[in-house]
Design a protein around this motif. Structure first.
Motif, PDB file in Angstrom:
ATOM      1  N   THR A  64       0.851  -1.189   0.000  1.00 43.51           N
ATOM      2  CA  THR A  64       0.000   0.000   0.000  1.00 43.51           C
ATOM      3  C   THR A  64       0.884   1.236   0.000  1.00 43.51           C
ATOM      4  N   ASN A  65       0.311   2.349  -0.377  1.00 45.86           N
ATOM      5  CA  ASN A  65       1.027   3.622  -0.342  1.00 45.86           C
ATOM      6  C   ASN A  65       0.948   4.233   1.040  1.00 45.86           C
ATOM      7  N   ARG A  66       1.968   4.952   1.417  1.00 50.76           N
ATOM      8  CA  ARG A  66       1.920   5.774   2.624  1.00 50.76           C
ATOM      9  C   ARG A  66       1.228   7.085   2.253  1.00 50.76           C
ATOM     10  N   LYS A  67       0.589   7.684   3.211  1.00 53.09           N
ATOM     11  CA  LYS A  67      -0.053   8.991   3.006  1.00 53.09           C
ATOM     12  C   LYS A  67       0.748  10.025   3.785  1.00 53.09           C
ATOM     13  N   LEU A  68       1.292  10.992   3.080  1.00 53.98           N
ATOM     14  CA  LEU A  68       2.079  12.051   3.689  1.00 53.98           C
ATOM     15  C   LEU A  68       1.344  13.380   3.556  1.00 53.98           C
ATOM     16  N   PRO A  69       1.512  14.262   4.542  1.00 52.56           N
ATOM     17  CA  PRO A  69       0.879  15.580   4.427  1.00 52.56           C
ATOM     18  C   PRO A  69       1.423  16.341   3.226  1.00 52.56           C
ATOM     19  N   GLY A  70       0.515  16.920   2.467  1.00 51.00           N
ATOM     20  CA  GLY A  70       0.903  17.705   1.294  1.00 51.00           C
ATOM     21  C   GLY A  70       0.767  19.191   1.566  1.00 51.00           C
ATOM     22  N   LEU A  71       0.629  19.960   0.509  1.00 49.60           N
ATOM     23  CA  LEU A  71       0.518  21.407   0.631  1.00 49.60           C
ATOM     24  C   LEU A  71      -0.793  21.800   1.311  1.00 49.60           C
ATOM     25  N   ARG A  72      -0.754  22.841   2.107  1.00 53.33           N
ATOM     26  CA  ARG A  72      -1.924  23.404   2.790  1.00 53.33           C
ATOM     27  C   ARG A  72      -2.575  24.442   1.897  1.00 53.33           C
ATOM     28  N   LYS A  73      -3.897  24.565   1.994  1.00 49.82           N
ATOM     29  CA  LYS A  73      -4.673  25.578   1.270  1.00 49.82           C
ATOM     30  C   LYS A  73      -5.537  26.314   2.284  1.00 49.82           C
ATOM     31  N   PHE A  74      -5.727  27.613   2.059  1.00 54.04           N
ATOM     32  CA  PHE A  74      -6.492  28.443   2.984  1.00 54.04           C
ATOM     33  C   PHE A  74      -7.545  29.245   2.235  1.00 54.04           C
ATOM     34  N   GLY A  75      -8.670  29.530   2.939  1.00 51.65           N
ATOM     35  CA  GLY A  75      -9.685  30.434   2.429  1.00 51.65           C
ATOM     36  C   GLY A  75     -10.348  29.927   1.160  1.00 51.65           C
ATOM     37  N   PRO A  76     -10.907  30.798   0.334  1.00 56.04           N
ATOM     38  CA  PRO A  76     -10.940  32.246   0.451  1.00 56.04           C
ATOM     39  C   PRO A  76     -11.878  32.727   1.561  1.00 56.04           C
ATOM     40  N   ILE A  77     -11.599  33.914   2.054  1.00 56.92           N
ATOM     41  CA  ILE A  77     -12.406  34.521   3.108  1.00 56.92           C
ATOM     42  C   ILE A  77     -13.360  35.514   2.456  1.00 56.92           C
ATOM     43  N   ALA A  78     -14.640  35.411   2.771  1.00 56.50           N
ATOM     44  CA  ALA A  78     -15.648  36.347   2.254  1.00 56.50           C
ATOM     45  C   ALA A  78     -16.109  37.253   3.389  1.00 56.50           C
ATOM     46  N   LEU A  79     -16.138  38.542   3.115  1.00 53.76           N
ATOM     47  CA  LEU A  79     -16.574  39.548   4.093  1.00 53.76           C
ATOM     48  C   LEU A  79     -17.780  40.281   3.522  1.00 53.76           C
ATOM     49  N   LYS A  80     -18.795  40.456   4.348  1.00 54.70           N
ATOM     50  CA  LYS A  80     -19.997  41.175   3.911  1.00 54.70           C
ATOM     51  C   LYS A  80     -20.278  42.307   4.889  1.00 54.70           C
ATOM     52  N   ARG A  81     -20.706  43.425   4.312  1.00 51.04           N
ATOM     53  CA  ARG A  81     -21.078  44.566   5.148  1.00 51.04           C
ATOM     54  C   ARG A  81     -22.102  45.413   4.415  1.00 51.04           C
ATOM     55  N   GLY A  82     -22.819  46.226   5.176  1.00 46.37           N
ATOM     56  CA  GLY A  82     -23.755  47.169   4.579  1.00 46.37           C
ATOM     57  C   GLY A  82     -23.005  48.204   3.763  1.00 46.37           C
ATOM     58  N   MET A  83     -23.546  48.534   2.591  1.00 46.89           N
ATOM     59  CA  MET A  83     -22.892  49.511   1.718  1.00 46.89           C
ATOM     60  C   MET A  83     -23.025  50.912   2.306  1.00 46.89           C
ATOM     61  N   VAL A  84     -21.878  51.601   2.336  1.00 48.54           N
ATOM     62  CA  VAL A  84     -21.807  52.988   2.795  1.00 48.54           C
ATOM     63  C   VAL A  84     -20.966  53.764   1.785  1.00 48.54           C
ATOM     64  N   LYS A  85     -20.730  55.034   2.016  1.00 42.39           N
ATOM     65  CA  LYS A  85     -19.957  55.846   1.076  1.00 42.39           C
ATOM     66  C   LYS A  85     -18.465  55.521   1.101  1.00 42.39           C
ATOM     67  N   ASP A  86     -17.994  54.767   2.063  1.00 43.53           N
ATOM     68  CA  ASP A  86     -16.576  54.411   2.176  1.00 43.53           C
ATOM     69  C   ASP A  86     -16.178  53.488   1.023  1.00 43.53           C
ATOM     70  N   THR A  87     -15.203  53.892   0.221  1.00 46.73           N
ATOM     71  CA  THR A  87     -14.764  53.100  -0.934  1.00 46.73           C
ATOM     72  C   THR A  87     -13.430  52.400  -0.682  1.00 46.73           C
ATOM     73  N   THR A  88     -12.994  52.297   0.566  1.00 47.49           N
ATOM     74  CA  THR A  88     -11.684  51.716   0.883  1.00 47.49           C
ATOM     75  C   THR A  88     -11.526  50.313   0.323  1.00 47.49           C
TER      76      THR A  88
END
Length: 146
Positions: free
Chosen positions: A50-74
């Protein structure tokens, strides 16, 4: 002394900090996740077939952020920097607070950049709050107790 009851934390007590972005009231944060791939490995000397299982590359996110729309365009300005080829990666932290608004857990994300911006749907007959969404690509997430 009786054992103290320990309740889980609620999801609505949080705040977000991002480099060069004013503290904003976000209504949702999703995607604080990490997973990875398993790599198969086997040498000719291995006894089991059988094959051994080794840890591979890690993956993260994506992170989604939601907020009420205001005049701030940052956030839109940050997205525009990336869309026009200007390097603008930032670090941030999602901070979970307890009922007394004390920090209890922190998720630090690293080298984030906006990959997607989405404005709210507009409906002439609706009365919902206009929400904008930003999706961040991140290279790492670290959890720490506050």
């Amino acid at each position: 002394m009786a054992d103290e009851r320990i309740d889980p934390f609620r999801t609505f007590n949080f705040r977000l900090e991002i480099d060069n972005v004013p503290v904003a009231a976000f209504s949702d944060v999703t995607g604080l996740q990490s997973d990875g791939d398993a790599a198969d490995y086997r040498t000719g000397m291995d006894i089991p077939l059988t094959n051994r299982k080794l840890p591979g590359l890690r993956k993260f996110g994506p992170i989604a952020l939601k907020r009420g729309m205001v005049k701030d365009t940052t956030l839109w300005d940050w997205y525009t920097n990336i869309a026009t080829g200007k390097p603008d990666r930032r670090n941030g932290t999602v901070i979970l607070m307890d009922e007394q608004r004390n920090d209890v857990l922190r998720w630090h994300f690293e080298n984030a950049w906006p990959n997607k911006m989405q404005a709210s749907e507009f409906k002439a007959g609706g009365n919902e709050v206009a929400i904008e969404t930003i999706e961040l690509i991140v290279e790492g997430i670290i959890l720490e107790a506050a």
